[in-house]
Scaffold this active site. Sequence first.
Site, PDB file in Angstrom:
ATOM      1  N   LYS A 229      24.872   3.841  66.737  1.00 44.74           N
ATOM      2  CA  LYS A 229      24.660   4.920  65.771  1.00 44.74           C
ATOM      3  C   LYS A 229      23.331   5.621  66.037  1.00 44.74           C
ATOM      4  O   LYS A 229      23.257   6.857  66.091  1.00 44.74           O
ATOM      5  CB  LYS A 229      24.675   4.359  64.352  1.00 44.74           C
ATOM      6  CG  LYS A 229      24.217   5.342  63.282  1.00 44.74           C
ATOM      7  CD  LYS A 229      23.916   4.634  61.971  1.00 44.74           C
ATOM      8  CE  LYS A 229      23.166   5.520  61.003  1.00 44.74           C
ATOM      9  NZ  LYS A 229      22.771   4.826  59.760  1.00 44.74           N
TER      10      LYS A 229
ATOM     11  N   LYS B 273      11.999   7.502  63.957  1.00 47.35           N
ATOM     12  CA  LYS B 273      12.927   6.371  64.029  1.00 47.35           C
ATOM     13  C   LYS B 273      13.885   6.505  65.205  1.00 47.35           C
ATOM     14  O   LYS B 273      14.104   5.547  65.967  1.00 47.35           O
ATOM     15  CB  LYS B 273      13.707   6.253  62.719  1.00 47.35           C
ATOM     16  CG  LYS B 273      14.814   5.199  62.723  1.00 47.35           C
ATOM     17  CD  LYS B 273      14.269   3.785  62.894  1.00 47.35           C
ATOM     18  CE  LYS B 273      15.382   2.740  63.014  1.00 47.35           C
ATOM     19  NZ  LYS B 273      16.103   2.498  61.768  1.00 47.35           N
TER      20      LYS B 273
ATOM     21  N   THR C 165      18.773   5.438  57.978  1.00 52.32           N
ATOM     22  CA  THR C 165      18.552   6.098  59.263  1.00 52.32           C
ATOM     23  C   THR C 165      19.657   7.126  59.434  1.00 52.32           C
ATOM     24  O   THR C 165      20.829   6.769  59.599  1.00 52.32           O
ATOM     25  CB  THR C 165      18.587   5.091  60.420  1.00 52.32           C
ATOM     26  OG1 THR C 165      17.512   4.161  60.267  1.00 52.32           O
ATOM     27  CG2 THR C 165      18.428   5.810  61.766  1.00 52.32           C
TER      28      THR C 165
END
Length: 293
Positions: free
Chosen positions: A243, A168, A93
Amino acid sequence: MAKIAFIGLGNMGGPMAANLVKAGHEVLGFDLAAPVLKAAEESGVKPASHASQAVKDAEIVITMLPQGKHVLTAWADILQSAAQGTLVIDCSTIDVESSRKAHEMAKATSCLSLDAPVSGGTGGASAGTLTFMAGGSEEAFAKAKPILEAMGKKIVHCGEAGAGQAAKICNNMILGISMVGVCEAFVLAEKLGLSHQALFDVASTSSGQCWSINTYCPVPGPVPTSPANNDYKPGFAAALMLKDLRLSQEAALASGASTPLGAEAAQLYALFEKLGNGGRDFSAIIEMFREKT
Protein backbone atom coordinates in the site's frame (compact mmCIF):
# COMPACT_ATOMS: atom_id res chain seq x y z
CA MET A 1 -5.80 15.82 30.86
CA ALA A 2 -7.67 15.92 27.56
CA LYS A 3 -10.93 14.43 26.40
CA ILE A 4 -10.04 12.55 23.22
CA ALA A 5 -12.13 10.76 20.59
CA PHE A 6 -10.32 7.94 18.80
CA ILE A 7 -11.84 6.63 15.56
CA GLY A 8 -10.33 3.39 14.24
CA LEU A 9 -9.20 0.97 16.94
CA GLY A 10 -7.52 -1.80 14.94
CA ASN A 11 -4.01 -3.24 15.21
CA MET A 12 -2.45 0.22 15.45
CA GLY A 13 -5.27 2.39 16.78
CA GLY A 14 -6.19 0.08 19.64
CA PRO A 15 -2.82 0.13 21.43
CA MET A 16 -2.36 3.82 20.64
CA ALA A 17 -5.67 4.63 22.33
CA ALA A 18 -4.71 2.39 25.26
CA ASN A 19 -1.52 4.40 25.77
CA LEU A 20 -3.55 7.60 25.87
CA VAL A 21 -5.65 6.06 28.64
CA LYS A 22 -2.48 5.06 30.50
CA ALA A 23 -1.32 8.68 30.25
CA GLY A 24 -4.47 9.78 32.09
CA HIS A 25 -6.57 11.04 29.18
CA GLU A 26 -10.28 10.29 28.85
CA VAL A 27 -10.64 8.40 25.58
CA LEU A 28 -13.93 7.72 23.80
CA GLY A 29 -13.50 5.27 20.96
CA PHE A 30 -15.39 4.03 17.93
CA ASP A 31 -14.76 1.28 15.42
CA LEU A 32 -17.08 -0.48 12.99
CA ALA A 33 -15.81 -3.88 14.18
CA ALA A 34 -17.51 -4.86 17.44
CA PRO A 35 -14.73 -7.22 18.65
CA VAL A 36 -12.16 -4.47 18.15
CA LEU A 37 -14.28 -1.99 20.08
CA LYS A 38 -14.70 -4.54 22.88
CA ALA A 39 -10.93 -5.09 23.08
CA ALA A 40 -10.39 -1.33 23.31
CA GLU A 41 -12.97 -1.12 26.10
CA GLU A 42 -10.96 -3.69 28.08
CA SER A 43 -7.94 -1.37 27.87
CA GLY A 44 -9.90 1.54 29.34
CA VAL A 45 -11.33 3.18 26.24
CA LYS A 46 -14.98 4.22 26.63
CA PRO A 47 -16.95 2.78 23.69
CA ALA A 48 -19.21 4.96 21.56
CA SER A 49 -22.06 3.72 19.37
CA HIS A 50 -21.12 6.10 16.57
CA ALA A 51 -18.22 8.36 15.63
CA SER A 52 -20.34 11.47 16.15
CA GLN A 53 -21.10 10.38 19.72
CA ALA A 54 -17.39 10.01 20.47
CA VAL A 55 -16.58 13.38 18.94
CA LYS A 56 -19.39 15.49 20.39
CA ASP A 57 -17.58 16.80 23.48
CA ALA A 58 -14.00 15.92 22.53
CA GLU A 59 -11.19 18.47 22.60
CA ILE A 60 -9.09 16.32 20.28
CA VAL A 61 -10.11 13.76 17.66
CA ILE A 62 -7.72 11.13 16.29
CA THR A 63 -8.43 8.95 13.25
CA MET A 64 -6.53 5.81 12.24
CA LEU A 65 -8.15 4.40 9.10
CA PRO A 66 -7.15 2.27 6.08
CA GLN A 67 -7.35 4.64 3.10
CA GLY A 68 -7.87 8.22 2.06
CA LYS A 69 -11.50 7.64 1.10
CA HIS A 70 -12.22 6.36 4.61
CA VAL A 71 -10.55 9.38 6.18
CA LEU A 72 -12.52 11.84 4.05
CA THR A 73 -15.80 10.08 4.81
CA ALA A 74 -15.03 9.98 8.54
CA TRP A 75 -13.93 13.60 8.68
CA ALA A 76 -17.08 14.74 6.85
CA ASP A 77 -19.07 13.08 9.65
CA ILE A 78 -16.75 14.12 12.50
CA LEU A 79 -16.62 17.78 11.54
CA GLN A 80 -20.41 18.07 11.70
CA SER A 81 -20.27 17.19 15.40
CA ALA A 82 -16.96 18.76 16.43
CA ALA A 83 -16.97 22.17 18.10
CA GLN A 84 -15.04 25.05 16.55
CA GLY A 85 -11.39 24.93 17.59
CA THR A 86 -11.34 21.15 18.00
CA LEU A 87 -8.04 19.61 16.92
CA VAL A 88 -8.48 16.73 14.45
CA ILE A 89 -5.43 14.52 13.89
CA ASP A 90 -5.23 11.86 11.20
CA CYS A 91 -2.66 9.16 11.97
CA SER A 92 -3.56 7.02 8.95
CA THR A 93 -1.16 6.56 6.06
CA ILE A 94 -2.96 7.93 3.00
CA ASP A 95 -2.26 9.81 -0.22
CA VAL A 96 -1.10 13.40 0.06
CA GLU A 97 -4.01 14.75 -2.00
CA SER A 98 -6.64 13.22 0.29
CA SER A 99 -4.75 14.49 3.32
CA ARG A 100 -4.78 18.04 2.00
CA LYS A 101 -8.50 17.76 1.27
CA ALA A 102 -9.09 16.71 4.88
CA HIS A 103 -7.17 19.77 6.09
CA GLU A 104 -9.36 21.98 3.88
CA MET A 105 -12.49 20.40 5.34
CA ALA A 106 -11.27 21.12 8.86
CA LYS A 107 -10.38 24.71 8.01
CA ALA A 108 -13.87 25.26 6.56
CA THR A 109 -15.38 24.32 9.95
CA SER A 110 -12.89 26.38 11.98
CA CYS A 111 -11.15 23.28 13.38
CA LEU A 112 -7.42 22.76 13.72
CA SER A 113 -5.97 19.81 11.80
CA LEU A 114 -2.83 17.73 11.57
CA ASP A 115 -1.79 14.80 9.42
CA ALA A 116 0.46 12.66 11.60
CA PRO A 117 1.18 9.21 10.14
CA VAL A 118 3.34 6.89 12.20
CA SER A 119 6.31 4.58 11.88
CA GLY A 120 7.12 1.76 14.25
CA GLY A 121 4.55 -0.94 13.54
CA THR A 122 2.35 -2.74 16.02
CA GLY A 123 5.26 -3.21 18.41
CA GLY A 124 5.87 0.52 18.55
CA ALA A 125 2.16 1.19 18.94
CA SER A 126 1.99 -1.11 21.97
CA ALA A 127 5.22 0.15 23.51
CA GLY A 128 4.42 3.83 22.93
CA THR A 129 7.60 4.30 20.89
CA LEU A 130 6.16 5.38 17.54
CA THR A 131 7.63 8.11 15.37
CA PHE A 132 5.06 10.71 14.27
CA MET A 133 5.58 12.71 11.08
CA ALA A 134 3.31 15.74 11.31
CA GLY A 135 1.97 18.18 8.76
CA GLY A 136 -0.09 21.23 9.59
CA SER A 137 0.09 24.65 11.22
CA GLU A 138 2.44 25.50 14.09
CA GLU A 139 -0.63 26.07 16.28
CA ALA A 140 -2.05 22.62 15.54
CA PHE A 141 1.33 20.95 16.06
CA ALA A 142 1.90 22.69 19.40
CA LYS A 143 -1.50 21.55 20.65
CA ALA A 144 -1.01 18.00 19.37
CA LYS A 145 2.54 17.38 20.54
CA PRO A 146 1.80 16.53 24.21
CA ILE A 147 -0.88 14.07 23.05
CA LEU A 148 1.38 12.46 20.47
CA GLU A 149 4.14 12.14 23.07
CA ALA A 150 1.89 9.78 25.03
CA MET A 151 2.01 7.41 22.05
CA GLY A 152 5.47 7.95 20.60
CA LYS A 153 9.08 8.78 21.33
CA LYS A 154 9.86 11.03 18.34
CA ILE A 155 7.53 13.75 17.09
CA VAL A 156 8.65 15.65 13.97
CA HIS A 157 6.90 18.66 12.44
CA CYS A 158 7.59 18.17 8.74
CA GLY A 159 5.79 21.24 7.38
CA GLU A 160 2.36 22.37 6.29
CA ALA A 161 -0.72 20.31 5.38
CA GLY A 162 0.18 16.95 3.85
CA ALA A 163 3.87 17.14 4.77
CA GLY A 164 3.54 14.30 7.28
CA GLN A 165 2.10 12.01 4.62
CA ALA A 166 4.84 13.03 2.19
CA ALA A 167 7.51 12.15 4.76
CA LYS A 168 5.84 8.83 5.55
CA ILE A 169 5.66 7.58 1.97
CA CYS A 170 9.24 8.68 1.26
CA ASN A 171 10.44 6.90 4.41
CA ASN A 172 8.56 3.70 3.59
CA MET A 173 9.78 3.71 0.00
CA ILE A 174 13.31 3.69 1.45
CA LEU A 175 12.28 0.86 3.79
CA GLY A 176 10.76 -1.25 1.01
CA ILE A 177 13.79 -0.80 -1.20
CA SER A 178 16.27 -1.50 1.60
CA MET A 179 14.46 -4.68 2.71
CA VAL A 180 14.57 -6.02 -0.83
CA GLY A 181 18.32 -5.33 -0.96
CA VAL A 182 18.96 -6.96 2.42
CA CYS A 183 16.92 -10.04 1.47
CA GLU A 184 18.77 -10.39 -1.83
CA ALA A 185 22.09 -10.15 -0.01
CA PHE A 186 21.19 -12.90 2.46
CA VAL A 187 20.00 -15.18 -0.36
CA LEU A 188 23.26 -14.57 -2.20
CA ALA A 189 25.23 -15.25 1.00
CA GLU A 190 23.40 -18.57 1.40
CA LYS A 191 24.36 -19.57 -2.14
CA LEU A 192 27.98 -18.66 -1.44
CA GLY A 193 28.12 -20.68 1.76
CA LEU A 194 28.27 -17.67 4.09
CA SER A 195 26.39 -17.99 7.37
CA HIS A 196 23.63 -15.60 8.31
CA GLN A 197 25.53 -14.55 11.41
CA ALA A 198 28.72 -13.82 9.50
CA LEU A 199 26.94 -11.55 7.00
CA PHE A 200 25.06 -9.83 9.80
CA ASP A 201 28.22 -9.24 11.85
CA VAL A 202 29.88 -7.59 8.86
CA ALA A 203 27.01 -5.68 7.26
CA SER A 204 25.44 -4.43 10.51
CA THR A 205 28.67 -2.70 11.49
CA SER A 206 29.91 -1.47 8.12
CA SER A 207 28.65 0.29 5.01
CA GLY A 208 25.73 -2.12 4.51
CA GLN A 209 24.08 -1.23 7.81
CA CYS A 210 20.47 -0.06 7.77
CA TRP A 211 17.30 -0.56 9.81
CA SER A 212 16.27 -3.52 7.64
CA ILE A 213 19.32 -5.48 8.74
CA ASN A 214 20.28 -4.02 12.13
CA THR A 215 16.81 -3.98 13.70
CA TYR A 216 14.60 -6.09 11.44
CA CYS A 217 16.93 -8.74 10.04
CA PRO A 218 14.90 -10.99 7.68
CA VAL A 219 16.56 -14.28 8.75
CA PRO A 220 16.25 -16.06 12.10
CA GLY A 221 19.02 -15.66 14.64
CA PRO A 222 20.97 -12.42 14.45
CA VAL A 223 18.17 -10.15 15.76
CA PRO A 224 16.01 -12.23 18.14
CA THR A 225 13.14 -9.73 18.14
CA SER A 226 12.69 -9.65 14.36
CA PRO A 227 9.62 -11.37 12.82
CA ALA A 228 11.92 -13.90 11.15
CA ASN A 229 12.18 -15.56 14.57
CA ASN A 230 8.38 -15.82 14.87
CA ASP A 231 7.43 -17.40 11.54
CA TYR A 232 7.15 -13.90 10.04
CA LYS A 233 4.12 -12.95 12.12
CA PRO A 234 3.66 -9.35 11.03
CA GLY A 235 4.95 -6.37 12.82
CA PHE A 236 4.30 -4.69 9.46
CA ALA A 237 2.33 -6.75 6.97
CA ALA A 238 3.44 -7.10 3.35
CA ALA A 239 0.04 -5.79 2.21
CA LEU A 240 0.68 -2.56 4.12
CA MET A 241 4.14 -2.21 2.61
CA LEU A 242 2.60 -2.65 -0.83
CA LYS A 243 0.00 0.00 0.00
CA ASP A 244 2.72 2.49 0.98
CA LEU A 245 4.87 1.69 -2.05
CA ARG A 246 1.88 2.26 -4.31
CA LEU A 247 1.23 5.59 -2.58
CA SER A 248 4.85 6.54 -3.24
CA GLN A 249 4.49 5.71 -6.92
CA GLU A 250 1.24 7.68 -7.21
CA ALA A 251 3.03 10.64 -5.67
CA ALA A 252 6.05 10.16 -7.95
CA LEU A 253 3.79 10.14 -11.01
CA ALA A 254 1.91 13.23 -9.86
CA SER A 255 5.07 15.19 -9.04
CA GLY A 256 7.23 14.00 -11.94
CA ALA A 257 9.84 12.38 -9.67
CA SER A 258 11.94 9.49 -10.99
CA THR A 259 11.81 6.53 -8.58
CA PRO A 260 12.86 3.41 -10.52
CA LEU A 261 13.85 1.41 -7.42
CA GLY A 262 10.62 2.36 -5.69
CA ALA A 263 8.70 1.17 -8.74
CA GLU A 264 10.59 -2.12 -8.80
CA ALA A 265 10.02 -2.67 -5.06
CA ALA A 266 6.30 -2.05 -5.57
CA GLN A 267 6.19 -4.67 -8.33
CA LEU A 268 8.02 -7.23 -6.19
CA TYR A 269 5.68 -6.73 -3.24
CA ALA A 270 2.67 -6.90 -5.57
CA LEU A 271 3.88 -10.31 -6.74
CA PHE A 272 4.54 -11.39 -3.15
CA GLU A 273 0.99 -10.43 -2.16
CA LYS A 274 -0.45 -12.16 -5.23
CA LEU A 275 1.24 -15.36 -4.05
CA GLY A 276 -0.85 -15.20 -0.88
CA ASN A 277 1.58 -13.46 1.47
CA GLY A 278 -0.18 -10.17 2.14
CA GLY A 279 -0.83 -11.03 5.79
CA ARG A 280 2.75 -12.04 6.53
CA ASP A 281 5.49 -9.67 7.62
CA PHE A 282 7.04 -7.76 4.75
CA SER A 283 10.48 -9.21 5.54
CA ALA A 284 9.15 -12.66 4.56
CA ILE A 285 9.71 -11.62 0.94
CA ILE A 286 13.12 -13.27 1.33
CA GLU A 287 11.36 -16.60 0.80
CA MET A 288 10.17 -15.49 -2.64
CA PHE A 289 13.73 -14.67 -3.62
CA ARG A 290 14.91 -18.09 -2.47
CA GLU A 291 12.26 -19.74 -4.64
CA LYS A 292 13.27 -17.74 -7.68
CA THR A 293 16.95 -18.76 -7.47
